[in-house]
Design a protein around this motif. Structure first.
Motif, PDB file in Angstrom:
ATOM      1  N   THR A  97      76.125   9.147  19.462  1.00  0.00           N
ATOM      2  CA  THR A  97      77.523   9.066  19.034  1.00  0.00           C
ATOM      3  C   THR A  97      78.295   8.027  19.835  1.00  0.00           C
ATOM      4  O   THR A  97      79.213   7.395  19.313  1.00  0.00           O
ATOM      5  CB  THR A  97      78.194  10.451  19.155  1.00  0.00           C
ATOM      6  OG1 THR A  97      77.467  11.390  18.365  1.00  0.00           O
ATOM      7  CG2 THR A  97      79.628  10.405  18.674  1.00  0.00           C
ATOM      8  N   ASN A 181      75.973  11.051  10.592  1.00  0.00           N
ATOM      9  CA  ASN A 181      77.243  11.290  11.286  1.00  0.00           C
ATOM     10  C   ASN A 181      77.960   9.979  11.582  1.00  0.00           C
ATOM     11  O   ASN A 181      79.194   9.909  11.512  1.00  0.00           O
ATOM     12  CB  ASN A 181      76.972  12.054  12.584  1.00  0.00           C
ATOM     13  CG  ASN A 181      78.235  12.298  13.381  1.00  0.00           C
ATOM     14  OD1 ASN A 181      79.060  13.145  13.040  1.00  0.00           O
ATOM     15  ND2 ASN A 181      78.411  11.556  14.466  1.00  0.00           N
ATOM     16  N   THR A 182      77.201   8.930  11.905  1.00  0.00           N
ATOM     17  CA  THR A 182      77.799   7.616  12.159  1.00  0.00           C
ATOM     18  C   THR A 182      78.515   7.103  10.918  1.00  0.00           C
ATOM     19  O   THR A 182      79.608   6.546  11.000  1.00  0.00           O
ATOM     20  CB  THR A 182      76.713   6.617  12.589  1.00  0.00           C
ATOM     21  OG1 THR A 182      76.095   7.084  13.795  1.00  0.00           O
ATOM     22  CG2 THR A 182      77.297   5.231  12.824  1.00  0.00           C
ATOM     23  N   SER A 238      84.628  10.888  20.976  1.00  0.00           N
ATOM     24  CA  SER A 238      83.224  10.860  20.563  1.00  0.00           C
ATOM     25  C   SER A 238      82.398  11.859  21.365  1.00  0.00           C
ATOM     26  O   SER A 238      81.528  12.548  20.810  1.00  0.00           O
ATOM     27  CB  SER A 238      82.666   9.443  20.726  1.00  0.00           C
ATOM     28  OG  SER A 238      83.358   8.526  19.903  1.00  0.00           O
ATOM     29  N   SER A 242      80.548  15.022  19.574  1.00  0.00           N
ATOM     30  CA  SER A 242      79.086  15.108  19.613  1.00  0.00           C
ATOM     31  C   SER A 242      78.620  16.435  20.194  1.00  0.00           C
ATOM     32  O   SER A 242      77.573  16.961  19.799  1.00  0.00           O
ATOM     33  CB  SER A 242      78.510  13.952  20.435  1.00  0.00           C
ATOM     34  OG  SER A 242      78.893  14.060  21.804  1.00  0.00           O
TER      35      SER A 242
END
Length: 307
Positions: A97, A181-182, A238, A242
């Motif tokens: 992440t 997720n990115t 982030s 995460s």
């Protein structure tokens, strides 16, 4: 004839300092009654539940009966290979992440901030951020299944997709979910970095150009230091996101096969609501809370020291 300067009285300075300190203390004391409602709300909503969770982690609790067993839940976690794998996956999510959404978001913000039509290209990266984690999981579930878009694209170019699929083996399943997720999380990084870029005074960039800085040198020595306040916020968000990721993993793999793709948040859910072992689930929650608080505190302390 020059006039002689008269030094200030040391006693007078001490008196002024004491007066300022007294006024400061008085102002802080007057602010306490206004803070009490907020502090009470924080205590009721956060501190009390956390204290109950900590106590529950020292018990054997099946939701009906509970008995105090001390540190046994924590000992069982340390000796549980699934928990160790969950820690490893959480670490992978944190690193992934930090590298992917933050790095891609910064790159997209820089490239689309200065090119013609950049706002439309930027829109393609920002739009997925408006999609919920559950919707992201559904979309990527269609992409990653055996007859999904990804395998069809691989076959179109004459290549062979993995026979075991994308979500059935570790660490491939974790890496693929980090990519998913990115796709969803990059948008907020782009937005925040754009805010930072557009807040940089044009005079600063012009001065750097006049001094001979251009391209990578201009970015590294002029632009990047100006983005430091935004970078602190983006990296902090982030890290927190995460460590608590759940919905994407649960909807794509349910932490499986077995428990190989679980993170701590998924492990906590499985122990508590699937296995009805509330004591073990509370122990995982305490470990996760300690990691979140410790990592956030260490990161902020380091950034404040740099500042």
């Amino acid at each position: 004839m020059a006039l002689a300067t008269v030094p200030k009285s040391t006693a007078g300075d001490a008196t002024i300092s004491r007066r300022r300190a007294a006024n400061h203390s008085r102002a802080r004391a007057q602010a306490v009654p206004f803070l009490l409602p907020a502090l009470g709300l924080v205590a009721i909503m956060l501190l009390v539940p956390f204290a109950v969770t900590v106590y529950q982690s020292f018990t054997s609790d099946n939701g009906i009966t509970a008995s105090f067993i001390g540190l046994k839940n924590y000992g069982d976690l340390i000796n549980d290979p699934s928990f160790v794998r969950s820690l490893a996956n959480t670490f992978m999510w944190t690193i992934g992440t930090l590298i992917l959404p933050v790095g891609v978001g910064l790159l997209v913000a820089i490239l689309t901030n200065s090119i013609p039509g950049g706002r439309w290209l930027r829109f393609a990266f920002v739009l997925p951020y408006a999609i919920s984690g559950a919707s992201t999981a559904v979309i990527w579930g269609f992409i990653l299944r055996s007859d999904g878009a990804l395998n069809q694209a691989i076959r179109f170019f004459g290549l062979t997709p993995p026979s075991s699929g994308w979500l059935l083996e570790w660490p491939n399943n974790t890496l693929v979910m980090i990519v998913a997720n990115t796709w969803q999380a990059t948008g907020v990084c782009v937005i925040l970095f754009l805010v930072g870029l557009q807040a940089i005074p044009a005079e600063t960039l012009e001065a750097g150009s006049l001094d001979g800085a251009s391209g990578a040198r201009l970015f590294w020595h002029i632009v990047f230091p100006q983005l430091r306040p935004v970078m602190i916020v983006v990296i902090g968000m982030s890290i927190a996101n995460s460590l608590r990721v759940f919905d994407l993993i649960w909807l794509l793999t349910k932490g499986g096969p077995g428990s190989v793709s679980e993170t701590l948040a998924v492990t906590m859910y499985r122990q508590t609501f699937i296995l009805s072992d509330y004591g073990a689930g509370a122990a995982v929650a305490v470990v996760l809370a300690i990691i979140v608080v410790a990592s956030s505190w260490l990161y902020l302390q380091r950034q404040l020291k740099k500042g």
